[in-house]
Design an enzyme around this catalytic site. Structure first.
Site, PDB file in Angstrom:
ATOM      1  N   ASN A  97      37.491  55.749 106.600  1.00 18.75           N
ATOM      2  CA  ASN A  97      39.078  56.512 105.906  1.00 18.75           C
ATOM      3  C   ASN A  97      38.029  57.739 106.725  1.00 18.75           C
ATOM      4  O   ASN A  97      37.795  58.448 105.412  1.00 18.75           O
ATOM      5  CB  ASN A  97      39.019  56.144 105.209  1.00 18.75           C
ATOM      6  CG  ASN A  97      40.445  56.680 104.970  1.00 18.75           C
ATOM      7  OD1 ASN A  97      41.082  57.389 105.215  1.00 18.75           O
ATOM      8  ND2 ASN A  97      39.872  56.544 103.404  1.00 18.75           N
ATOM      9  N   TRP A  98      38.074  58.811 106.961  1.00 18.53           N
ATOM     10  CA  TRP A  98      37.997  60.195 107.128  1.00 18.53           C
ATOM     11  C   TRP A  98      39.124  61.061 106.159  1.00 18.53           C
ATOM     12  O   TRP A  98      38.392  62.201 105.517  1.00 18.53           O
ATOM     13  CB  TRP A  98      38.153  60.794 108.663  1.00 18.53           C
ATOM     14  CG  TRP A  98      36.963  60.354 109.020  1.00 18.53           C
ATOM     15  CD1 TRP A  98      36.134  59.444 109.546  1.00 18.53           C
ATOM     16  CD2 TRP A  98      36.931  60.536 110.992  1.00 18.53           C
ATOM     17  NE1 TRP A  98      35.201  59.139 109.795  1.00 18.53           N
ATOM     18  CE2 TRP A  98      35.790  60.402 111.252  1.00 18.53           C
ATOM     19  CE3 TRP A  98      37.274  60.973 111.724  1.00 18.53           C
ATOM     20  CZ2 TRP A  98      34.876  60.033 112.860  1.00 18.53           C
ATOM     21  CZ3 TRP A  98      37.002  61.366 112.920  1.00 18.53           C
ATOM     22  CH2 TRP A  98      35.846  61.037 113.418  1.00 18.53           C
ATOM     23  N   LYS A  99      40.002  60.914 105.528  1.00 18.34           N
ATOM     24  CA  LYS A  99      40.742  60.657 104.686  1.00 18.34           C
ATOM     25  C   LYS A  99      41.215  62.339 105.333  1.00 18.34           C
ATOM     26  O   LYS A  99      40.812  62.976 106.662  1.00 18.34           O
ATOM     27  CB  LYS A  99      39.845  61.031 102.985  1.00 18.34           C
ATOM     28  CG  LYS A  99      39.329  59.586 102.837  1.00 18.34           C
ATOM     29  CD  LYS A  99      38.967  59.636 101.415  1.00 18.34           C
ATOM     30  CE  LYS A  99      38.283  57.883 101.267  1.00 18.34           C
ATOM     31  NZ  LYS A  99      37.788  57.761  99.726  1.00 18.34           N
ATOM     32  N   HIS A 102      46.733  52.727 100.647  1.00 18.31           N
ATOM     33  CA  HIS A 102      45.514  53.133 100.423  1.00 18.31           C
ATOM     34  C   HIS A 102      45.414  54.216  98.331  1.00 18.31           C
ATOM     35  O   HIS A 102      46.193  54.863  98.160  1.00 18.31           O
ATOM     36  CB  HIS A 102      44.566  54.235 101.010  1.00 18.31           C
ATOM     37  CG  HIS A 102      43.054  54.365 100.504  1.00 18.31           C
ATOM     38  ND1 HIS A 102      43.054  55.415  99.808  1.00 18.31           N
ATOM     39  CD2 HIS A 102      41.822  53.922 100.922  1.00 18.31           C
ATOM     40  CE1 HIS A 102      41.632  55.729  99.370  1.00 18.31           C
ATOM     41  NE2 HIS A 102      41.091  54.844 100.075  1.00 18.31           N
ATOM     42  N   GLU A 114      44.647  56.149  97.155  1.00 22.28           N
ATOM     43  CA  GLU A 114      45.457  58.216  96.456  1.00 22.28           C
ATOM     44  C   GLU A 114      46.013  57.844  97.014  1.00 22.28           C
ATOM     45  O   GLU A 114      46.616  58.902  96.607  1.00 22.28           O
ATOM     46  CB  GLU A 114      43.348  58.200  97.534  1.00 22.28           C
ATOM     47  CG  GLU A 114      42.327  58.568  97.046  1.00 22.28           C
ATOM     48  CD  GLU A 114      41.388  58.158  97.849  1.00 22.28           C
ATOM     49  OE1 GLU A 114      41.586  58.599  99.296  1.00 22.28           O
ATOM     50  OE2 GLU A 114      40.253  58.137  97.846  1.00 22.28           O
ATOM     51  N   GLU A 167      39.276  47.217  97.571  1.00 22.82           N
ATOM     52  CA  GLU A 167      38.718  48.738  97.079  1.00 22.82           C
ATOM     53  C   GLU A 167      39.050  48.546  95.661  1.00 22.82           C
ATOM     54  O   GLU A 167      39.778  49.581  94.856  1.00 22.82           O
ATOM     55  CB  GLU A 167      39.741  49.442  97.971  1.00 22.82           C
ATOM     56  CG  GLU A 167      39.481  49.628  99.450  1.00 22.82           C
ATOM     57  CD  GLU A 167      39.514  50.920 100.299  1.00 22.82           C
ATOM     58  OE1 GLU A 167      38.179  51.092 100.518  1.00 22.82           O
ATOM     59  OE2 GLU A 167      40.436  52.054  99.818  1.00 22.82           O
ATOM     60  N   GLY A 221      34.183  56.449  96.149  1.00 28.63           N
ATOM     61  CA  GLY A 221      33.638  57.378  96.107  1.00 28.63           C
ATOM     62  C   GLY A 221      32.989  57.581  94.624  1.00 28.63           C
ATOM     63  O   GLY A 221      32.414  59.461  94.239  1.00 28.63           O
ATOM     64  N   SER A 233      32.272  53.274  98.338  1.00 25.01           N
ATOM     65  CA  SER A 233      31.048  53.244  98.064  1.00 25.01           C
ATOM     66  C   SER A 233      30.068  52.530  99.140  1.00 25.01           C
ATOM     67  O   SER A 233      29.041  52.139  98.376  1.00 25.01           O
ATOM     68  CB  SER A 233      30.332  53.221  96.900  1.00 25.01           C
ATOM     69  OG  SER A 233      31.087  54.454  96.011  1.00 25.01           O
TER      70      SER A 233
HETATM   71  C1  PEP Z   1      38.008  54.095 100.898  1.00 22.74           C
HETATM   72  O1  PEP Z   1      38.053  56.150 100.360  1.00 22.74           O
HETATM   73  O2  PEP Z   1      38.465  53.823 101.235  1.00 22.74           O
HETATM   74  C2  PEP Z   1      36.378  54.037 100.895  1.00 22.74           C
HETATM   75  C3  PEP Z   1      36.107  53.419 100.248  1.00 22.74           C
HETATM   76  O3  PEP Z   1      36.051  55.087 100.693  1.00 22.74           O
HETATM   77  P1  PEP Z   1      34.293  55.923 100.017  1.00 22.74           P
HETATM   78  O4  PEP Z   1      33.437  54.764 100.849  1.00 22.74           O
HETATM   79  O5  PEP Z   1      33.639  57.307  99.969  1.00 22.74           O
HETATM   80  O6  PEP Z   1      34.213  54.874  98.294  1.00 22.74           O
END
Ligand code: PEP
Length: 249
Positions: free
Chosen positions: A8-10, A94, A96, A166, A172, A212
């Site tokens: 997921n490049w956001k 997600h 976010e 998640e 993050g 992470s």
């Molecule tokens: C995500 O936002 O889906 C995610 C898992 O981010 P990160 O790997 O940076 O924690």
């Protein structure tokens, strides 16, 4: 179950940067055929990336979708539009999007049903905050996200579903759930899916861990019984590091 590793490049990367990363990834994962790989760049890069990865075992996905097919919905993109540029998957719900864009279980459900109607596969994201976990409310919260998000979806449509667990406190932050914490929630999610659908369907749905994930923790996470893949944010932005995750277990 075939492992599923998704990026997921956001809100990162121009079209040029996306193409460069995808092209490098394509070389790095050449010959890796025993796992599914997905990249979810920003909308602007989807079509270009499709041409880069066409013919490889890297699939294309979007980070969000709207539930209407067309109309006066400024700024939105439909499942058909995503399919049209080569998307096989879309990430829905997600944390976010829930936090910053008022995504609710109800809108998540509308988006999933609209995607399935157009045969666009879905990664549904669920997960609790640190506060909920501290208060031992994390199971109830995730259960509700699953029940409401997956309302009125048939077992046969669930073939197009993957779930990403998640924990918000791990996204993050560099703070990964321990493999045991993740396994416990993945087993819980599978159990809930068996109630929402049926056991056979639940056993066939891939449950990804996100939060992470890095090259040095993927192996331990992936060794857990109910962890069938990973959804990777930060560590997927660099092709080398994402390649190490893909090959790292
Ligand atoms: C995500 O936002 O889906 C995610 C898992 O981010 P990160 O790997 O940076 O924690």
């Amino acid at each position: 179950m075939r492992p599923f590793i998704a990026a997921n490049w956001k809100l990162h990367k121009t079209v040029e940067e996306s193409v460069e990363t995808a092209a490098r990834l394509k070389i790095i994962i050449e010959g890796v055929n025993d796992r599914d790989i997905l990249v979810c760049p920003p909308f602007t890069a989807l079509e270009e990336i499709y041409h880069v990865i066409e013919g490889t075992n890297i699939m294309l996905g979007a980070q969000d979708v709207f539930w209407e097919e067309e109309g006066a919905f400024t700024g939105e993109v439909s499942p058909e539009m995503l399919k049209n540029v080569g998307c096989e998957y879309v990430i829905i719900g997600h944390s976010e999007r829930r936090k910053y864009f008022n995504e609710t279980d109800e809108t998540v459900n509308k988006k999933i049903r609209a995607s399935f109607a157009d045969e666009l596969k879905v990664i549904l994201c669920v997960g609790e905050t640190e506060e909920m976990r501290d208060q031992a409310k994390h199971r109830d919260f995730v259960e509700k996200e699953l029940e409401d998000g997956l309302k009125n979806i048939s077992s046969s449509d669930a073939k197009m579903l993957a779930v990403a667990y998640e924990p918000i406190w791990a996204i993050g932050t560099g703070q990964t759930a321990t493999p045991e914490q993740a396994q416990e929630m993945h087993a819980f999610i599978r159990d809930r899916l068996s109630v929402i659908f049926d056991q056979k369907t639940a056993d066939s749905i891939r449950i990804l861990y996100g939060g992470s994930v890095k090259p040095d923790n993927v192996k331990e996470l992936m060794s857990q019984k109910d962890i069938n893949g990973a959804l990777v944010g930060g560590a997927s932005l660099d092709a080398e590091s994402f390649g190490k995750i893909i090959k790292g277990f």
